[in-house]
Scaffold this motif. Structure first.
Motif, short mmCIF file in Angstrom:
data_model
loop_
_atom_site.label_atom_id
_atom_site.label_comp_id
_atom_site.label_asym_id
_atom_site.label_seq_id
_atom_site.Cartn_x
_atom_site.Cartn_y
_atom_site.Cartn_z
N GLU A 175 0.83 -1.21 0.00
CA GLU A 175 0.00 0.00 0.00
C GLU A 175 0.86 1.25 0.00
N GLN A 176 1.95 1.24 0.75
CA GLN A 176 2.85 2.38 0.78
C GLN A 176 3.47 2.63 -0.60
N SER A 177 3.87 1.55 -1.26
CA SER A 177 4.47 1.69 -2.58
C SER A 177 3.48 2.26 -3.58
N ARG A 178 2.24 1.83 -3.52
CA ARG A 178 1.22 2.35 -4.44
C ARG A 178 0.99 3.85 -4.21
N ALA A 179 0.97 4.24 -2.93
CA ALA A 179 0.81 5.66 -2.62
C ALA A 179 1.99 6.48 -3.13
N GLU A 180 3.20 5.95 -2.97
CA GLU A 180 4.39 6.66 -3.43
C GLU A 180 4.39 6.80 -4.94
N ARG A 181 3.93 5.77 -5.65
CA ARG A 181 3.93 5.82 -7.11
C ARG A 181 2.84 6.73 -7.66
N GLN A 182 1.81 6.99 -6.87
CA GLN A 182 0.82 7.97 -7.29
C GLN A 182 1.40 9.38 -7.25
N GLU A 183 2.29 9.61 -6.29
CA GLU A 183 2.95 10.91 -6.20
C GLU A 183 4.08 11.03 -7.22
N SER A 184 4.81 9.92 -7.43
CA SER A 184 5.92 9.93 -8.37
C SER A 184 5.97 8.60 -9.10
N PRO A 185 5.69 8.57 -10.40
CA PRO A 185 5.72 7.31 -11.15
C PRO A 185 7.09 6.63 -11.15
N LYS A 186 8.14 7.35 -10.82
CA LYS A 186 9.48 6.78 -10.80
C LYS A 186 9.82 6.10 -9.48
N ALA A 187 8.92 6.16 -8.52
CA ALA A 187 9.16 5.50 -7.23
C ALA A 187 9.26 3.99 -7.45
N PRO A 188 10.12 3.29 -6.71
CA PRO A 188 10.29 1.85 -6.94
C PRO A 188 9.02 1.07 -6.61
N LYS A 189 8.79 0.01 -7.38
CA LYS A 189 7.65 -0.88 -7.13
C LYS A 189 8.00 -1.86 -6.02
#
Length: 477
Positions: free
Chosen positions: A198-212
């Motif tokens: 869930e944390q990763s999904r939230a981070e990728r919503q803010e920045s698509p370059k955030a690691p999966k």
């Protein structure tokens, strides 16, 4: 011991783990990478009980410090032992992939030294494949229950899916057969994975370059038949795991007797159809809006082996049928035996434009897109064997199946559909048997009129009593 012998031992030891899936990942290969989750060229293999394996499925080692009585790799077992080094697993994976044998890696392991040490070894394999060799294929890693949060975080960065096995359906079963394990420890690992996803999904919503992090989510496995736990308790545990930890799948594996078995374990495997019924019940719990107590009520806690769970429920609730397909909500349509999610969605799309007619229902029963339901050719004595004759008879068999499904569908539809633009679905798949001698080109009203008495007799034989809605489905014509 050479690598070939290790592979023979550890690939065979991995067959007991059913939670092997390559679905859900969307990792794509770049110009410098190797492999792709979505690519073609997977060489499928099948275990003796029918499971399809499309990954290189092995254990890092079958040494284990635990003494789980249902496991052939327990510390007290005298089975042959072997252990891969991380570089050996990496080389095997790349060699198999380059030969187009596999599309990814499913890597599990017995627990050696400690959960943290074992997890470090698994991560080392995934890290080397991703960072050193640019491998972009699917990697499914076992999350060892009890491993530290830091190691779980690292594993999710390299793996497409993680899975921590719950092993048995109740904590009491674990205390009896695997005292070193507990629901609390395994549940804690699942909670960490779920929170990190869930944390990763939230981070990728803010920045698509955030690691999966584990983009294909997590799964688990339960052994069925090792204890006397009923299906209701198994499904209840699975339902709670889906709700609390957002699992992608719960896999069910029939218990397989092992040498020098503990006296508390059964001497025979449960019927494989029980595993099949659990998968069916699991599916309709997740996608059809059923509850556990509806599929396995207290008075009948085990699923029927003769009927699929949806039909068994419907036979207990005959007063809810027939269902008007022109007025019933989606929730009611999904509970009709024989109607799946796609069929219901198509019916609802039709209802936006006009009332459902007999022609609409006929088109919905077309098995292959673009094909038309037609009476089959005369069957051949055999459908087996190589050569053109086998291909011809296979096509005839498919035609026979399409026509049988069409008859079953039409047997549960009101004969007044074409006249009043009204259709109803009922339960009695026994009605379909009455269409065995129906003329394919005859009118629906004529067919139903000629088969009414015979169909009701079949239904009576199967259900002991003729249901109250039978006459409504087959009115006088």
């Amino acid at each position: 011991m050479d690598v070939r012998k290790k592979l023979e031992i550890l690939a065979d030891a991995a067959k007991y783990d059913a939670s092997c899936s390559s679905s859900g990942g969307k990792r794509k290969a770049d110009k410098e990478g190797l492999g792709s989750v979505e690519g073609m060229g997977i060489c499928h293999s099948y275990t003796p009980d029918g499971r399809c394996v499309s990954l290189l499925k092995i254990l890092l080692t079958n040494f284990c410090i635990y003494d789980c009585q249902y496991c052939i790799n327990r510390i007290s077992s005298d089975t042959a032992r072997a252990r891969f080094t991380p570089p050996e697993v990496v080389r095997l994976t790349l060699d198999f992939y380059k030969r187009n044998y596999i599309e990814g890696l499913f890597l599990s392991s017995g627990v050696i030294k400690s959960p943290d040490y074992t997890m470090e070894q698994l991560i080392d394999v995934a890290r080397t494949l991703r960072e050193v060799h640019g491998f972009q294929g699917n990697i499914h890693l076992k999350a060892v229950p009890g491993a530290s949060r830091e190691l779980i975080d690292q594993a999710g960065l390299y793996a497409d899916r993680l899975s921590a096995n719950i092993e048995l359906p109740t904590d009491g079963d674990l205390k009896k057969l695997a005292p070193e394990k507990s629901f609390a420890v395994t549940g804690g690992t699942m909670k960490e994975i779920s929170a990190r996803v869930e944390q990763s999904r939230a981070e990728r919503q803010e920045s698509p370059k955030a690691p999966k992090f584990a983009p294909a989510g997590q799964s688990t496995q339960m052994i069925v038949g090792a204890t006397s736990t009923p299906d209701a308790a198994i499904l209840d545990t699975a339902n709670r795991l889906y709700t609390r930890f957002k699992l992608k799948r719960v896999y069910y594996s029939s218990y397989s007797p092992i040498p020098l078995v503990d006296a508390r374990l059964p001497a025979k495997s449960p019927p494989l159809v029980r595993e099949h019924r659990l998968y069916q019940a699991d599916w309709i719990l997740r996608f059809y809006g059923f509850r556990v107590d509806e599929l396995a009520p207290p008075e009948q806690p085990d699923l029927s082996l003769e009927l699929d769970p949806k039909l068994a429920w419907a036979l207990r609730r005959r007063e809810l049928f027939p269902v008007d397909v022109n007025r019933a909500p989606r929730e009611s349509l999904l509970r009709v035996p024989g109607m799946g999610v796609r069929t219901v969605d198509r019916l609802l799309r039709i209802r936006r434009w006009h009332r459902v007619t007999l022609a609409d229902l006929t088109r919905l029963m077309e098995v292959d897109r673009g094909s038309r339901v037609a009476p089959p050719c005369s069957p051949s004595p055999s459908c087996s064997g190589p050569g053109p004759q086998a291909r011809s008879t296979s096509a005839q068999c498919r035609s026979q199946i399409r026509w049988s499904r069409y008859r079953a569908f039409m047997a549960c539809v009101s004969p007044q559909v074409g006249h009043r633009n009204w259709a109803a679905w009922g339960l009695g798949f026994g009605f379909a048997a009455g269409f065995a001698n129906a003329t394919p080109g005859s009118a629906p009203r004529t067919r139903v009129a000629s088969l009414k008495a015979r169909s009701l007799t079949i239904c009576s034989d199967r259900l002991s009593v003729v249901p109250s809605w039978a006459e409504a489905m087959f009115p006088a014509v």
